[in-house]
Enzyme design. Structure first.
Site, PDB file in Angstrom:
ATOM      1  N   CYS A   2       0.889  -1.258  -0.077  1.00 47.57           N
ATOM      2  CA  CYS A   2      -0.092   0.073  -0.043  1.00 47.57           C
ATOM      3  C   CYS A   2       0.762   1.307   0.072  1.00 47.57           C
ATOM      4  O   CYS A   2       2.066   1.098  -0.042  1.00 47.57           O
ATOM      5  CB  CYS A   2      -1.010  -0.117   1.058  1.00 47.57           C
ATOM      6  SG  CYS A   2      -1.961  -1.637   1.579  1.00 47.57           S
ATOM      7  N   ARG A  52      -5.000   1.614  -0.277  1.00 50.76           N
ATOM      8  CA  ARG A  52      -4.704   0.165  -0.025  1.00 50.76           C
ATOM      9  C   ARG A  52      -4.662  -0.557  -1.136  1.00 50.76           C
ATOM     10  O   ARG A  52      -5.780  -0.384  -2.021  1.00 50.76           O
ATOM     11  CB  ARG A  52      -5.865  -0.295   0.984  1.00 50.76           C
ATOM     12  CG  ARG A  52      -5.744  -1.935   1.332  1.00 50.76           C
ATOM     13  CD  ARG A  52      -7.063  -2.356   2.179  1.00 50.76           C
ATOM     14  NE  ARG A  52      -6.731  -3.824   2.559  1.00 50.76           N
ATOM     15  CZ  ARG A  52      -7.869  -4.574   2.828  1.00 50.76           C
ATOM     16  NH1 ARG A  52      -8.692  -4.139   2.942  1.00 50.76           N
ATOM     17  NH2 ARG A  52      -7.545  -5.716   3.334  1.00 50.76           N
ATOM     18  N   LEU A  53      -3.858  -1.719  -1.525  1.00 45.84           N
ATOM     19  CA  LEU A  53      -4.009  -2.612  -2.195  1.00 45.84           C
ATOM     20  C   LEU A  53      -4.273  -3.935  -1.405  1.00 45.84           C
ATOM     21  O   LEU A  53      -3.545  -4.453  -0.648  1.00 45.84           O
ATOM     22  CB  LEU A  53      -2.503  -2.689  -3.126  1.00 45.84           C
ATOM     23  CG  LEU A  53      -2.533  -3.942  -4.295  1.00 45.84           C
ATOM     24  CD1 LEU A  53      -3.337  -3.287  -5.236  1.00 45.84           C
ATOM     25  CD2 LEU A  53      -1.001  -4.071  -4.647  1.00 45.84           C
ATOM     26  N   ILE A  55      -4.780  -7.391  -0.231  1.00 45.54           N
ATOM     27  CA  ILE A  55      -4.146  -8.881  -0.561  1.00 45.54           C
ATOM     28  C   ILE A  55      -4.570  -9.912   0.230  1.00 45.54           C
ATOM     29  O   ILE A  55      -4.947 -10.979  -0.036  1.00 45.54           O
ATOM     30  CB  ILE A  55      -2.614  -8.711  -0.457  1.00 45.54           C
ATOM     31  CG1 ILE A  55      -2.020  -7.678  -1.685  1.00 45.54           C
ATOM     32  CG2 ILE A  55      -1.922  -9.869  -0.858  1.00 45.54           C
ATOM     33  CD1 ILE A  55      -2.140  -7.875  -2.825  1.00 45.54           C
ATOM     34  N   GLY A  82       3.191  -3.179   3.320  1.00 48.49           N
ATOM     35  CA  GLY A  82       4.041  -4.592   3.163  1.00 48.49           C
ATOM     36  C   GLY A  82       3.117  -5.685   3.597  1.00 48.49           C
ATOM     37  O   GLY A  82       1.937  -5.582   3.393  1.00 48.49           O
ATOM     38  N   ASP A 107      -2.811  -9.072   8.803  1.00 45.27           N
ATOM     39  CA  ASP A 107      -1.584  -9.123   9.375  1.00 45.27           C
ATOM     40  C   ASP A 107      -1.345  -7.724  10.173  1.00 45.27           C
ATOM     41  O   ASP A 107      -0.471  -7.671  11.043  1.00 45.27           O
ATOM     42  CB  ASP A 107      -0.368  -9.506   8.497  1.00 45.27           C
ATOM     43  CG  ASP A 107      -0.467  -8.471   7.222  1.00 45.27           C
ATOM     44  OD1 ASP A 107      -1.533  -7.722   6.785  1.00 45.27           O
ATOM     45  OD2 ASP A 107       0.218  -8.602   6.422  1.00 45.27           O
ATOM     46  N   GLY A 374      13.608 -13.105  -7.424  1.00 44.84           N
ATOM     47  CA  GLY A 374      14.630 -13.567  -6.908  1.00 44.84           C
ATOM     48  C   GLY A 374      15.820 -12.758  -6.310  1.00 44.84           C
ATOM     49  O   GLY A 374      17.003 -13.047  -5.959  1.00 44.84           O
TER      50      GLY A 374
END
Length: 643
Positions: A2, A52-53, A55, A82, A107, A374
């Site tokens: 976010c 907000r995204l 997830i 995060g 979270d 990665g």
């Protein structure tokens, strides 16, 4: 994933409706970080803005998020960017041992409750990527923190009217006048950028705006300067392999990576993966396939032969059974996107690879909302070819110091490019003198020519000396890894990863950059990282059962970009000359010197591509953020709320 903006006002300042509106307007500048849901909250001292995204726990976990213990249920207010991947385990522990009661399934509440019961020790218990601001309505204190490696950004600025923190610098610039923030250009940071190809933390190019460093937290009280403390101090403490334990150590690497990928797959939306065809991204994708057999992978290439790893990535995807999507970028598309890309960056980063990353993120967002990647494997496991330099220079260590110094005088008059000149020069230097990260394109002579304000006392040692001081007694490769954790990784790799994916409302997760993975990697002895014939030795051995044989021993790939060729003809060269003429950066850059470099590069007299790219990206940044002579056309694709 976010975007946040938090403002704690000076005691003499009131939180007026105008100030709330100003914060709301500034927050809108980073709507791309969270287009699903805006949010604001304020009291008499604090204004919080959020995008907000969604997830995890999409229907709930709205932010700003309020939580508190039973005796004070609304004590804390959180804005958080995060993901915490071990949030389920934390919630269970907090509920079982402390009686914490949660009202969402996300979270965010785990962060607040962990801070309430464990204080700053909570930060070492969070397994994830994060930057957050937590307002304590009882203590009247704002607590801000970033994750150990600096995966997520957090800018800070204190002016006469208060302190603001945010996920993007442009938001702080948006309220700079209200706060009385100094927005003058920091010429020392400009020189650091030109040398390093990124602006090193905690600097930014604006004097009054800084970044909270990776692995640090700050306490902010009204009317006071923030108090910053580092809580994560990485150590590469090599532990030699005992005879017969080699395979068990490789198994340990595999197990911790598999666990990290499993936790990074936690989401209520579709997760995909970037795939360059190299060992790092292929390993992550192959492990992710164990949790989602329908995984989609993504890569990009260019319309120029020899500058595409698409075929390798396609072969890797087929070998692991993943569905694969590619995006091929033309030179015209590349040039057209540059102003938009630099606007999203906030700070110039002279890494051409961020451009294809921008395009593949835009393509991936059509299919998924989260991708794995990665990043971090090279820094943790010893993947850069330059890490083999101490092996090649080892004979020089046996020479008396005065003799080594004299070699520098011998090498100086030799022509550039002459065989042996570089070896003599590097052999004459200590590690601290010669190594300051992966970006080494400007000599002092080049800097003096390009920067009118060049100062010999502004050097890379401003950045590296304190870091080297922490690693005395370590082997040379470990010291180089330590430098890269605090320079190249957080200044280049993670900035472009965050900014280019967030520009497209896409969450990027990096399973290698996990505290548990680092704990295993940091114990590897030198010979398990670098040999005379390969890099990442232990990681390659550990991944033998995981990734296809054709990938296992391939050199590092990434997304190669043909700027050397494109700066000799075509749209990019035309754009470069135009940028010299229109950027308005003449007080900071010697435009005549840049034009000469362009001429020499165009006619093939010299290869100035990396130096030119560094200066040109700065000039474009200056045109956008200082002169206002370039106005990026920001494209906001419309995506479904949930993918």
């Amino acid at each position: 994933m976010c975007g946040l903006l938090a403002l704690l006002t000076d005691p003499s300042a009131d939180v007026s409706e105008d100030l709330v509106e100003a914060v709301s307007d500034a927050s809108h500048l980073m709507r791309h970080r969270g287009p699903d849901e805006p949010g604001t909250w304020h009291d008499e001292a604090v204004v919080l803005g959020f995008n907000r995204l969604s997830i995890i726990d999409i229907a709930h976990s709205h932010q700003p998020l309020r939580w508190g213990p039973a005796e004070s249920p609304d004590r804390y207010v959180l804005v958080f960017n995060g993901e915490i991947y071990n949030y389920l385990e934390l919630r269970e522990e907090l509920a079982t041992h402390h009686g914490a009661v949660f009202h969402t399934d996300g979270d965010g509440e785990a962060i607040i409750a962990a801070y309430h019961y464990w204080g700053t020790d909570a930060l070492t218990r969070l397994r994830g990527m994060f930057a957050f601001a937590l307002w304590d309505t009882v203590e009247r204190e704002m607590f801000c923190a970033r994750d150990p490696f600096g995966i997520k950004p957090l800018y800070m600025a204190t002016g006469r009217s208060g302190t603001a923190v945010g996920s993007e610098k442009k938001c702080l610039l948006g309220i700079a006048d209200e706060l009385g923030i100094d927005t003058g250009i920091d010429e020392r940071a400009v020189q650091h950028y030109t040398v390093l190809q990124y602006v090193p933390e905690p600097e930014t190019l604006h004097r009054g705006i800084r970044r909270l460093e990776s692995g640090s937290y700050a306490r902010v009280r009204a009317g006071e300067m923030p108090e910053v403390t580092r809580y994560f101090k990485p150590r590469f403490a090599a532990k030699p392999f005992e005879p017969g334990t080699e395979q068990s150590r490789y198994d340990e690497i595999t197990a911790v990576l598999e666990d990290s990928v499993a936790k990074h797959m936690r989401a209520d939306v579709t997760v995909g993966a970037f795939l360059s065809g190299g060992i790092d991204s292929t390993a992550i994708a192959a492990l992710a396939m164990r949790h989602n057999p329908r995984l989609i992978t993504f890569t990009t290439g260019f319309e120029r032969e020899g500058f595409s790893e698409v075929d390798v990535a396609v072969a890797s995807a087929e070998a692991i059974g993943a569905r694969h999507v590619t995006k091929v970028v033309s030179q015209a598309e590349f040039v057209e996107a540059l102003p938009e890309i630099v606007w999203y960056l906030d700070e110039p980063v002279a890494d051409p690879a961020l451009v294809p990353l921008f395009f593949i993120a835009r393509e991936a967002r059509k299919h998924v909302k989260v991708v794995l990647s990665g990043e971090g494997a090279d820094e943790l496991f010893g993947g850069y070819t330059i890490y083999r330099e101490p092996l090649s220079l080892k004979p020089f260590n046996y020479l008396p110091r005065p003799l080594r110094r004299s070699m520098a005088k011998v090498s100086a008059p030799l022509p550039e490019g002459m065989r042996g000149k570089s070896l003599l020069h590097r052999g004459s230097q200590t590690l601290e003198e010669r190594y300051y990260g992966n970006a080494r394109s400007f000599s002092d002579a080049h800097l003096k020519a390009v920067l009118p304000g060049f100062r010999s006392d502004w050097t890379h040692t401003d950045v590296t000396a304190p870091v080297y001081a922490e690693s005395k007694g370590w082997d040379p490769v470990a010291r180089m890894q330590h430098i890269d954790l605090f320079t190249w990784l957080r200044g280049d790799i993670l900035v472009k990863a965050d900014k280019m994916t967030m520009a497209n409302s896409l969450e990027l997760r990096v399973p290698f950059l996990d505290p548990e993975v680092f704990a295993v990697a940091s114990r590897l002895p030198l010979e398990q990282k670098i040999t005379r014939s390969t890099t990442k030795y232990a990681l390659r051995r550990a991944l033998e059962p995981v990734i296809p044989p054709h990938v296992l021993n391939r050199p590092k790939l990434g997304f190669p970009v043909p700027i050397r060729h494109w700066l000799r003809s075509g749209e990019l060269l035309d754009w470069a000359y135009g940028m010299v003429d229109s950027s308005g950066a003449g007080e900071l850059v010697n435009l005549a010197a840049v034009r000469t470099m362009l001429d020499e590069h165009r006619n093939g007299a010299s290869d100035h591509s990396r130096r030119l790219w560094t200066v040109l990206i700065f000039m474009l940044w200056h045109a956008i953020f200082v002169e206002g002579s370039v106005t990026p056309q920001i494209k906001e694709p419309t995506y479904p709320v949930q993918l």
